[in-house]
Each structure stands twice: as C-alpha cells, then as structure tokens.
Design an enzyme around this catalytic site. Structure first.
Site, PDB file in Angstrom:
ATOM      1  N   GLY A  98     -62.480 -46.084  56.792  1.00 25.17           N
ATOM      2  CA  GLY A  98     -61.822 -46.981  55.851  1.00 25.17           C
ATOM      3  C   GLY A  98     -60.345 -46.676  55.702  1.00 25.17           C
ATOM      4  O   GLY A  98     -59.560 -47.514  55.243  1.00 25.17           O
TER       5      GLY A  98
ATOM      6  N   LYS B 250     -60.130 -53.288  42.815  1.00 21.39           N
ATOM      7  CA  LYS B 250     -60.405 -54.345  43.790  1.00 21.39           C
ATOM      8  C   LYS B 250     -61.866 -54.768  43.704  1.00 21.39           C
ATOM      9  O   LYS B 250     -62.190 -55.963  43.678  1.00 21.39           O
ATOM     10  CB  LYS B 250     -60.107 -53.848  45.210  1.00 21.39           C
ATOM     11  CG  LYS B 250     -58.648 -53.770  45.583  1.00 21.39           C
ATOM     12  CD  LYS B 250     -58.509 -53.211  47.000  1.00 21.39           C
ATOM     13  CE  LYS B 250     -57.060 -52.997  47.389  1.00 21.39           C
ATOM     14  NZ  LYS B 250     -56.946 -52.388  48.747  1.00 21.39           N
TER      15      LYS B 250
ATOM     16  N   ARG C 270     -64.478 -40.993  48.753  1.00 17.67           N
ATOM     17  CA  ARG C 270     -64.393 -40.816  50.200  1.00 17.67           C
ATOM     18  C   ARG C 270     -65.296 -39.646  50.602  1.00 17.67           C
ATOM     19  O   ARG C 270     -65.233 -38.574  49.996  1.00 17.67           O
ATOM     20  CB  ARG C 270     -62.949 -40.530  50.628  1.00 17.67           C
ATOM     21  CG  ARG C 270     -62.753 -40.530  52.139  1.00 17.67           C
ATOM     22  CD  ARG C 270     -62.785 -41.929  52.705  1.00 17.67           C
ATOM     23  NE  ARG C 270     -61.586 -42.691  52.367  1.00 17.67           N
ATOM     24  CZ  ARG C 270     -61.476 -44.001  52.512  1.00 17.67           C
ATOM     25  NH1 ARG C 270     -62.502 -44.703  52.976  1.00 17.67           N
ATOM     26  NH2 ARG C 270     -60.353 -44.636  52.188  1.00 17.67           N
TER      27      ARG C 270
ATOM     28  N   CYS D 147     -63.729 -54.334  51.832  1.00 14.90           N
ATOM     29  CA  CYS D 147     -64.968 -53.984  52.538  1.00 14.90           C
ATOM     30  C   CYS D 147     -66.094 -53.579  51.593  1.00 14.90           C
ATOM     31  O   CYS D 147     -67.243 -54.017  51.753  1.00 14.90           O
ATOM     32  CB  CYS D 147     -64.685 -52.879  53.556  1.00 14.90           C
ATOM     33  SG  CYS D 147     -63.855 -51.422  52.890  1.00 14.90           S
TER      34      CYS D 147
ATOM     35  N   HIS E 148     -70.037 -47.596  55.041  1.00 11.82           N
ATOM     36  CA  HIS E 148     -69.990 -47.269  53.618  1.00 11.82           C
ATOM     37  C   HIS E 148     -71.383 -47.370  52.999  1.00 11.82           C
ATOM     38  O   HIS E 148     -72.201 -48.207  53.406  1.00 11.82           O
ATOM     39  CB  HIS E 148     -69.073 -48.236  52.854  1.00 11.82           C
ATOM     40  CG  HIS E 148     -67.624 -48.087  53.165  1.00 11.82           C
ATOM     41  ND1 HIS E 148     -67.108 -47.052  53.893  1.00 11.82           N
ATOM     42  CD2 HIS E 148     -66.557 -48.873  52.802  1.00 11.82           C
ATOM     43  CE1 HIS E 148     -65.785 -47.194  53.982  1.00 11.82           C
ATOM     44  NE2 HIS E 148     -65.434 -48.283  53.333  1.00 11.82           N
TER      45      HIS E 148
ATOM     46  N   ARG F 272     -42.777 -53.348  67.484  1.00 11.64           N
ATOM     47  CA  ARG F 272     -43.162 -52.022  67.959  1.00 11.64           C
ATOM     48  C   ARG F 272     -44.310 -52.089  68.962  1.00 11.64           C
ATOM     49  O   ARG F 272     -44.402 -51.275  69.879  1.00 11.64           O
ATOM     50  CB  ARG F 272     -43.547 -51.146  66.765  1.00 11.64           C
ATOM     51  CG  ARG F 272     -43.855 -49.695  67.101  1.00 11.64           C
ATOM     52  CD  ARG F 272     -44.192 -48.925  65.834  1.00 11.64           C
ATOM     53  NE  ARG F 272     -45.316 -49.512  65.125  1.00 11.64           N
ATOM     54  CZ  ARG F 272     -45.740 -49.127  63.932  1.00 11.64           C
ATOM     55  NH1 ARG F 272     -45.105 -48.166  63.287  1.00 11.64           N
ATOM     56  NH2 ARG F 272     -46.780 -49.707  63.353  1.00 11.64           N
TER      57      ARG F 272
END
Length: 306
Positions: A125, A185, A207, A94, A214, A6
C-alpha cells in the site's frame, strides 16, 4: 501510456505489444474515450484537460474522491452513481473498497447504525518502496545487520520506524482530530459510497509486515436483527465476494490466499453479543487488484456496456 517527463521514453510491454511512454501534456487526450489516471498532482492538472477533449477520466488518486460533483464508485456497490458523472469518476481508497464490498449485501438486509473497523494493511500500500523496505529489513534481521528505516510509516516525514517484526498504527499523516488521513478516508468515503451520511463509523488503520493484500476486522451494528445465517447467505450471493468461513476446519481469509486474486473474501462471521443487533466479520482482499486497478477497469467496462 502517459507519465511525467522523467518517465518519457521508457518502454512498457502490455498484451504482447511494446508501448513508448509519452510525456503528458494538455494535448495528450485528443481522440481518447477513457483515461485511467493514477497520480494525485497529475490528476489535478490534466484530468480537466482530458474531460475538455471529450474523455471520461477514471481517477485512482484521492484528488476528486470527496468532490460532491464527482461519483465515488465501486461498481458492485453503487453503479447508479456512474450515470451522474460529469467527465470524472473517482476510484475509492483501497481499504474502503474492500470493506464496502462486504458491507453492501449486509446493508441491504438492514440499515447500518455503526461500524468499527481496524485494518491490517500490507506494505505494498506504500508502493514498491514499501515492499522493498520490508524485504531489506527481513534480510537484515536474518543476517544480523543493522536496520535503517527510510519509508514507513510515511516516506515524506522525518521519522521512520522498522516494519519487519513490527506493527505501525499510522498510515498517512495525522489530522487535527488525531485520526490519520487514511482513517478519515475510510470514514468519509464509506458514507459517500453507501449514500448514508448518518452512519457512524470509526477506524484504526495499521501497517503490518505483509507484502500484499489488506485485511480488516469489522464490527457492524444494525438497526434491525441480522442473523449470522442471513448475513452469510447474502454475502455468498454478492458478486465479487467469496465466503471462506469454517471455524471447525480453521478456514478463514488470509492475505497469502487472496494476493493476486480479484475477489474479496469474508470469514469469521459471528454475533457481537455486546450490542442488540451486532455482527463481527473478517474481510481480506488484494488492495492492488480489487482495491485499485481492477475496480478502475470495472468502472471502464460499465461505461462501455452502457
């Protein structure tokens, strides 16, 4: 420059030179020493082919992070793990990177018993689409227009919420244990990077309506006494960390001040009086720089130096 079919044919300027993006195939890696990957499905399909061709893969996706055969590396924290690679090295999440940058110098003072972390994660993010969504919603609010959320908290889900003037306590999908995938994670990756499976960790990831960088509120309980003074001194000496901590002058890390910068900043360092050996601190870092791209390049630089 490799991508899916693509994107093949697109032009990208880098360091004053124009490159044409090529479609990735299993034959794309002949003569390549280091391959930087940034795509989950692509990593799974093409990383083995790159290794077979003789390249070392540094992968920014979550594909290999918890594979016991793959090192999960933050160079300032666990460079020794790089030497154990078998062709693939994983770049951590991250939020995990930003937290362990502050944890490592403290862990060297005393082994950590328990961590409680709450994150305040920027919309970048979620990619460019997340940033566009916040901008469009802020514009709509300013002009009295109706808001139609399309991306957050998770673009692939059917339900979406407004992020402008709001907080979303969900990053990624929910797991069977009621934690989100992002929270798990942080928990699993931190233990692997610090090489301490006994360390107790709990996380809440949120968020926030910030474009970039962050922030995290971290509570740490140690096995031994760690004073505020010794913690501050250890953090000040650690590569990649800047201590920005002067409450009397209202100085502390902020997303606006850390955006576009390589270093992770730590502040609000103080005792936790609710436990015997506890500290609280606030850490902030650009999750696109140290939280992703910079960390991958640092791993590559380490490989070259060695």
């Amino acid at each position: 420059m490799l991508a899916s079919s693509r994107s093949a044919g697109k032009k990208i300027n880098f360091m004053g030179k124009e490159y044409t993006v090529e479609e990735t195939t299993e034959n794309s890696f002949e003569g390549v020493d280091i391959a930087l990957f940034a795509g989950g499905k692509a990593s799974k399909v093409f990383a083995p082919a790159a290794v077979k061709a003789g390249a070392v893969c540094i992968d920014n996706s979550s594909t290999f992070r918890m594979d016991p055969e793959v090192p999960l590396v933050v160079p300032e924290v666990n460079p020794q793990a790089i030497k154990r690679h078998k062709g693939i090295i994983a770049n951590p999440n991250c939020s995990t990177i930003i937290m362990v940058m502050a944890l490592k110098p403290l862990y060297d003072l005393s082994k950590i018993k328990r961590i409680v972390v709450s994150t305040y994660q920027a919309v970048s993010g979620a990619g460019r689409e997340g940033m566009d969504e916040l901008k469009n919603q802020l514009d709509a609010l300013a002009n009295g227009k109706e808001i139609e959320p399309k991306i957050l908290p998770v673009s692939s889900l059917d339900k979406h919420y407004q992020i402008a003037s709001n907080l979303l306590p969900q990053i990624d999908i929910f797991m069977d244990n009621l934690y989100t995938k992002e929270e798990m994670k942080m928990i699993d990756e931190t233990r692997k990077i610090m090489e301490d499976d006994a360390m107790k960790i709990t996380a809440t990831t949120v968020r926030v309506p910030v474009y970039r960088s962050h922030a995290e509120s971290v509570n740490v309980e140690f096995f031994d006494e760690v004073s505020v003074e010794s913690a501050r001194a250890a953090l000040e000496k650690f590569d990649g960390v800047i201590v920005r901590d002067n409450p009397s002058e209202m100085i502390y890390p902020q997303p606006l001040e850390t955006s576009g910068k390589d270093d992770v900043e730590v502040g609000r360092i103080r005792k936790d009086f609710s436990v015997e050996h506890g500290l609280n601190f606030w850490v902030c870092g650009d999750q696109i720089r140290k939280g992703a791209a910079l960390n991958a390049l640092q791993i590559a630089e380490y490989l070259i130096r060695q």
